[in-house]
Scaffold this motif. Structure first.
Motif, PDB file in Angstrom:
ATOM      1  N   PRO A  76     -19.545   7.564  28.352  1.00 26.59           N
ATOM      2  CA  PRO A  76     -20.727   8.237  27.802  1.00 26.59           C
ATOM      3  C   PRO A  76     -21.304   7.448  26.642  1.00 26.59           C
ATOM      4  O   PRO A  76     -20.595   6.699  25.974  1.00 26.59           O
ATOM      5  N   GLY A  77     -22.597   7.621  26.388  1.00 23.89           N
ATOM      6  CA  GLY A  77     -23.173   7.081  25.162  1.00 23.89           C
ATOM      7  C   GLY A  77     -22.716   7.912  23.976  1.00 23.89           C
ATOM      8  O   GLY A  77     -22.424   9.107  24.122  1.00 23.89           O
ATOM      9  N   PRO A  78     -22.652   7.316  22.789  1.00 25.78           N
ATOM     10  CA  PRO A  78     -22.225   8.076  21.597  1.00 25.78           C
ATOM     11  C   PRO A  78     -23.135   9.262  21.314  1.00 25.78           C
ATOM     12  O   PRO A  78     -22.661  10.319  20.871  1.00 25.78           O
ATOM     13  N   MET A  79     -24.425   9.120  21.597  1.00 28.73           N
ATOM     14  CA  MET A  79     -25.357  10.232  21.315  1.00 28.73           C
ATOM     15  C   MET A  79     -25.028  11.429  22.199  1.00 28.73           C
ATOM     16  O   MET A  79     -25.021  12.576  21.722  1.00 28.73           O
ATOM     17  N   GLU A  80     -24.776  11.180  23.479  1.00 31.28           N
ATOM     18  CA  GLU A  80     -24.431  12.278  24.389  1.00 31.28           C
ATOM     19  C   GLU A  80     -23.103  12.931  23.965  1.00 31.28           C
ATOM     20  O   GLU A  80     -22.970  14.154  23.992  1.00 31.28           O
ATOM     21  N   ALA A  81     -22.150  12.089  23.599  1.00 30.73           N
ATOM     22  CA  ALA A  81     -20.850  12.637  23.192  1.00 30.73           C
ATOM     23  C   ALA A  81     -21.012  13.513  21.949  1.00 30.73           C
ATOM     24  O   ALA A  81     -20.428  14.596  21.835  1.00 30.73           O
ATOM     25  N   THR A 135     -13.662  31.092  17.094  1.00 31.25           N
ATOM     26  CA  THR A 135     -13.164  30.278  15.975  1.00 31.25           C
ATOM     27  C   THR A 135     -12.678  28.928  16.484  1.00 31.25           C
ATOM     28  O   THR A 135     -12.963  27.884  15.885  1.00 31.25           O
ATOM     29  N   ARG A 136     -11.955  28.964  17.596  1.00 27.56           N
ATOM     30  CA  ARG A 136     -11.444  27.695  18.143  1.00 27.56           C
ATOM     31  C   ARG A 136     -12.586  26.784  18.568  1.00 27.56           C
ATOM     32  O   ARG A 136     -12.565  25.584  18.317  1.00 27.56           O
ATOM     33  N   ALA A 137     -13.590  27.366  19.246  1.00 28.51           N
ATOM     34  CA  ALA A 137     -14.706  26.540  19.698  1.00 28.51           C
ATOM     35  C   ALA A 137     -15.470  25.947  18.520  1.00 28.51           C
ATOM     36  O   ALA A 137     -15.905  24.797  18.555  1.00 28.51           O
ATOM     37  N   LEU A 138     -15.622  26.728  17.447  1.00 26.90           N
ATOM     38  CA  LEU A 138     -16.328  26.248  16.256  1.00 26.90           C
ATOM     39  C   LEU A 138     -15.614  25.085  15.587  1.00 26.90           C
ATOM     40  O   LEU A 138     -16.241  24.186  15.044  1.00 26.90           O
ATOM     41  N   ARG A 139     -14.283  25.131  15.610  1.00 31.68           N
ATOM     42  CA  ARG A 139     -13.515  24.154  14.852  1.00 31.68           C
ATOM     43  C   ARG A 139     -12.914  23.044  15.718  1.00 31.68           C
ATOM     44  O   ARG A 139     -12.340  22.093  15.191  1.00 31.68           O
ATOM     45  N   ALA A 140     -13.105  23.151  17.046  1.00 33.56           N
ATOM     46  CA  ALA A 140     -12.439  22.208  17.945  1.00 33.56           C
ATOM     47  C   ALA A 140     -12.836  20.766  17.630  1.00 33.56           C
ATOM     48  O   ALA A 140     -14.018  20.443  17.546  1.00 33.56           O
ATOM     49  N   GLY A 141     -11.839  19.941  17.424  1.00 35.26           N
ATOM     50  CA  GLY A 141     -12.069  18.510  17.254  1.00 35.26           C
ATOM     51  C   GLY A 141     -12.647  18.093  15.917  1.00 35.26           C
ATOM     52  O   GLY A 141     -13.004  16.932  15.743  1.00 35.26           O
ATOM     53  N   ASP A 165     -13.981   0.645  25.417  1.00 33.40           N
ATOM     54  CA  ASP A 165     -12.610   1.182  25.434  1.00 33.40           C
ATOM     55  C   ASP A 165     -12.465   2.436  24.574  1.00 33.40           C
ATOM     56  O   ASP A 165     -11.805   3.393  24.982  1.00 33.40           O
ATOM     57  N   GLU A 166     -13.054   2.399  23.384  1.00 34.40           N
ATOM     58  CA  GLU A 166     -12.880   3.525  22.468  1.00 34.40           C
ATOM     59  C   GLU A 166     -14.132   3.684  21.606  1.00 34.40           C
ATOM     60  O   GLU A 166     -14.851   2.718  21.373  1.00 34.40           O
ATOM     61  N   ASN A 167     -14.328   4.897  21.133  1.00 34.51           N
ATOM     62  CA  ASN A 167     -15.420   5.177  20.198  1.00 34.51           C
ATOM     63  C   ASN A 167     -15.005   6.407  19.390  1.00 34.51           C
ATOM     64  O   ASN A 167     -14.514   7.378  19.959  1.00 34.51           O
ATOM     65  N   PRO A 168     -15.172   6.390  18.068  1.00 33.40           N
ATOM     66  CA  PRO A 168     -14.735   7.528  17.242  1.00 33.40           C
ATOM     67  C   PRO A 168     -15.434   8.835  17.603  1.00 33.40           C
ATOM     68  O   PRO A 168     -14.851   9.914  17.436  1.00 33.40           O
ATOM     69  N   THR A 169     -16.687   8.750  18.099  1.00 31.40           N
ATOM     70  CA  THR A 169     -17.394   9.978  18.485  1.00 31.40           C
ATOM     71  C   THR A 169     -16.751  10.571  19.740  1.00 31.40           C
ATOM     72  O   THR A 169     -16.613  11.797  19.849  1.00 31.40           O
ATOM     73  N   PHE A 219     -18.910  17.343   9.938  1.00 29.31           N
ATOM     74  CA  PHE A 219     -19.071  16.989  11.343  1.00 29.31           C
ATOM     75  C   PHE A 219     -19.821  15.653  11.392  1.00 29.31           C
ATOM     76  O   PHE A 219     -21.045  15.625  11.287  1.00 29.31           O
ATOM     77  N   PRO A 220     -19.099  14.544  11.515  1.00 28.99           N
ATOM     78  CA  PRO A 220     -19.735  13.227  11.388  1.00 28.99           C
ATOM     79  C   PRO A 220     -20.749  12.970  12.493  1.00 28.99           C
ATOM     80  O   PRO A 220     -20.623  13.481  13.606  1.00 28.99           O
ATOM     81  N   GLY A 221     -21.751  12.179  12.183  1.00 27.89           N
ATOM     82  CA  GLY A 221     -22.761  11.797  13.167  1.00 27.89           C
ATOM     83  C   GLY A 221     -22.209  10.815  14.182  1.00 27.89           C
ATOM     84  O   GLY A 221     -21.076  10.339  14.056  1.00 27.89           O
ATOM     85  N   PRO A 222     -23.032  10.503  15.205  1.00 31.36           N
ATOM     86  CA  PRO A 222     -22.568   9.589  16.252  1.00 31.36           C
ATOM     87  C   PRO A 222     -22.374   8.174  15.710  1.00 31.36           C
ATOM     88  O   PRO A 222     -23.125   7.724  14.857  1.00 31.36           O
ATOM     89  N   VAL A 223     -21.368   7.504  16.228  1.00 28.79           N
ATOM     90  CA  VAL A 223     -21.088   6.120  15.831  1.00 28.79           C
ATOM     91  C   VAL A 223     -21.667   5.193  16.901  1.00 28.79           C
ATOM     92  O   VAL A 223     -21.178   5.145  18.027  1.00 28.79           O
ATOM     93  N   PHE A 224     -22.714   4.500  16.535  1.00 32.43           N
ATOM     94  CA  PHE A 224     -23.376   3.594  17.481  1.00 32.43           C
ATOM     95  C   PHE A 224     -22.846   2.184  17.273  1.00 32.43           C
ATOM     96  O   PHE A 224     -23.186   1.525  16.286  1.00 32.43           O
ATOM     97  N   THR A 225     -22.035   1.728  18.162  1.00 35.31           N
ATOM     98  CA  THR A 225     -21.563   0.347  18.034  1.00 35.31           C
ATOM     99  C   THR A 225     -21.002  -0.134  19.364  1.00 35.31           C
ATOM    100  O   THR A 225     -20.492   0.666  20.154  1.00 35.31           O
TER     101      THR A 225
END
Ligand SMILES: *Cc1c(COP(=O)(O)O)cnc(C)c1O
Length: 389
Positions: free
Chosen positions: A248-253, A20-26, A61-65, A37-43
């Motif tokens: 990392p790239g957003p796609m990998e994340a 359950t934790r792994a399914l819902r983590a993050g 510095d930061e990325n929402p994904t 479960f939002p898609g990757p943010v490419f920016t």
């Protein structure tokens, strides 16, 4: 981190089961009409008017994904303590290097395992070139040799179980000894994954890993992370990521985060298969030096049962020659000859082909996948038979 219950009150995830934790983590908090479960943010940059304050300023510095994956990773490494934080990196080595190079200065001493991941000797040369004293000792024997080198050190680096030898050291005892002497402790948790072992609960200051391996489990990306409960300790690691750009790239994340939903399912099957394979191999006369921390009688077993929740998906053993090992690998039908480990499809390799590890010519590192156990064991026993000639 917590879940939001229908009353909008955050609940710690520590009390939930591992799947359950792994399914819902993050997962983000629910927003009407937005994907769960939002898609990757490419920016590379964000709208940023006026004074440049976060949370999102520039893509290095930061990325929402990353943010969602970092929350998930912190939850898995430290379910009981919502204060833990994680930083994700472009590879496992980016994460390893970020801790070592951000925590150590010229004149410091660090204790590294002599039997750890094969890139550590390269790191050792670079640390030495920067004026850092590197002391090395093997992981086995409960880590007693590592404990003997702590005097005056800044950082103790543990890798347990060690790769590829599968020795285990006592994280709690070593962390206590290190902290008594003012030495920080980092644990490479790649092989165990956070479902197998929680170094922060055992007293480590950092839990570091290559998510490339069992955490993401599909052999389709490289990624690393660093977790800690001490935000101040993590700040120089964050700064290192920013100045080196080891991101990392957003796609990998995003792919990594998506993979976490099946972490418990994959891990449970792979660990059970690893034990089944180790048991089958233990009955074979042509197999020597069999190692699996979850096998009763293994030199690592006594400590492993105390500090590990599961024993991982890697089994190692030795066949009597290089030629025999090569014939064995070539005869396998369900197991690819490949490096790396932790993936859903079994792989194996003759580790000595790389040089570097202190292993016999016939040493096999076997990464156990999620196949049906009877198929996998049958394939391995058949390959042992046909390679005997
Ligand atoms: C693979 C591995 C790493 C490095 O990870 P990469 O993603 O390949 O950079 C570090 N530590 C251990 C124990 C590993 O197995």
């Amino acid at each position: 981190m917590g879940d939001v219950n229908p009353d909008g009150i955050r609940e710690p995830k520590g009390g939930l089961g591992e799947s359950t934790r792994a399914l819902r983590a993050g997962l983000p908090e629910p927003v009407q009409f937005q994907p769960p479960f939002p898609g990757p943010v490419f920016t590379s940059h964000y709208h940023l008017a006026g004074d440049p304050t976060g949370p999102y300023t520039y893509g290095r510095d930061e990325n929402p994904t990353w943010s969602l994956l970092e929350r998930a990773t912190a939850e898995l490494e430290s379910p009981a303590d919502p204060g833990a934080q994680a930083l994700v990196f472009g590879s496992g080595m980016a994460a390893v290097s970020a801790v070592l190079f951000s925590q150590l200065r010229a004149g410091d001493a660090v204790v590294l395992p002599s039997d750890g991941y094969q890139a550590l000797p390269l790191v050792r040369d670079q640390l030495t070139a920067y004026g850092i004293e590197v002391r090395t000792a093997p992981t086995g024997g409960c880590g007693d040799a590592q404990r003997a080198l702590l005097d005056g050190a800044r950082l103790l680096w543990l890798e347990t179980p060690s790769n590829p030898g599968l020795d285990v050291c006592d994280i709690r005892a070593l962390a206590e000894a290190a902290h008594a002497q003012g030495v920080r402790v980092a644990v490479d948790n790649t092989l165990a994954t956070p479902l197998g072992q929680r170094p922060l609960d055992l007293g480590a200051d950092f839990s570091v890993a290559a998510a490339t391996k069992g955490l993401t489990g599909h052999g389709d990306l490289l990624l690393g992370y660093v977790t800690s409960r001490d935000a101040a300790l993590l700040e120089p690691v964050r700064r290192w990521r920013k100045i080196v750009g080891a991101i990392p790239g957003p796609m990998e994340a995003w792919l990594a985060h998506r993979s976490l939903a099946t972490l418990e399912l994959r891990h449970a099957r792979q660990c059970a298969n690893a034990l089944a394979l180790a048991e089958a191999l233990s009955a074979r006369a042509e197999v020597s030096g069999l190692r699996y921390p979850g096998l009763p009688g293994d030199p690592s077993y006594a400590i492993a049962v105390r500090q590990m929740r599961r024993f991982g998906s890697v089994v190692s053993f030795t066949l009597d020659s290089r030629a025999r090992a090569e014939r064995f690998l070539a005869a396998l039908r369900l197991v690819d000859e490949a490096t790396s480990f932790g993936g859903v499809r079994s792989t194996a390799e003759r580790r000595g082909r790389w040089g570097g590890d202190a292993v016999a010519e016939g040493f096999i590192r076997f990464s156990v996948g999620a196949e049906d156990p009877q198929d996998l064991v049958r394939d391995v026993l058949r390959a042992l038979e046909v390679s005997s000639a």
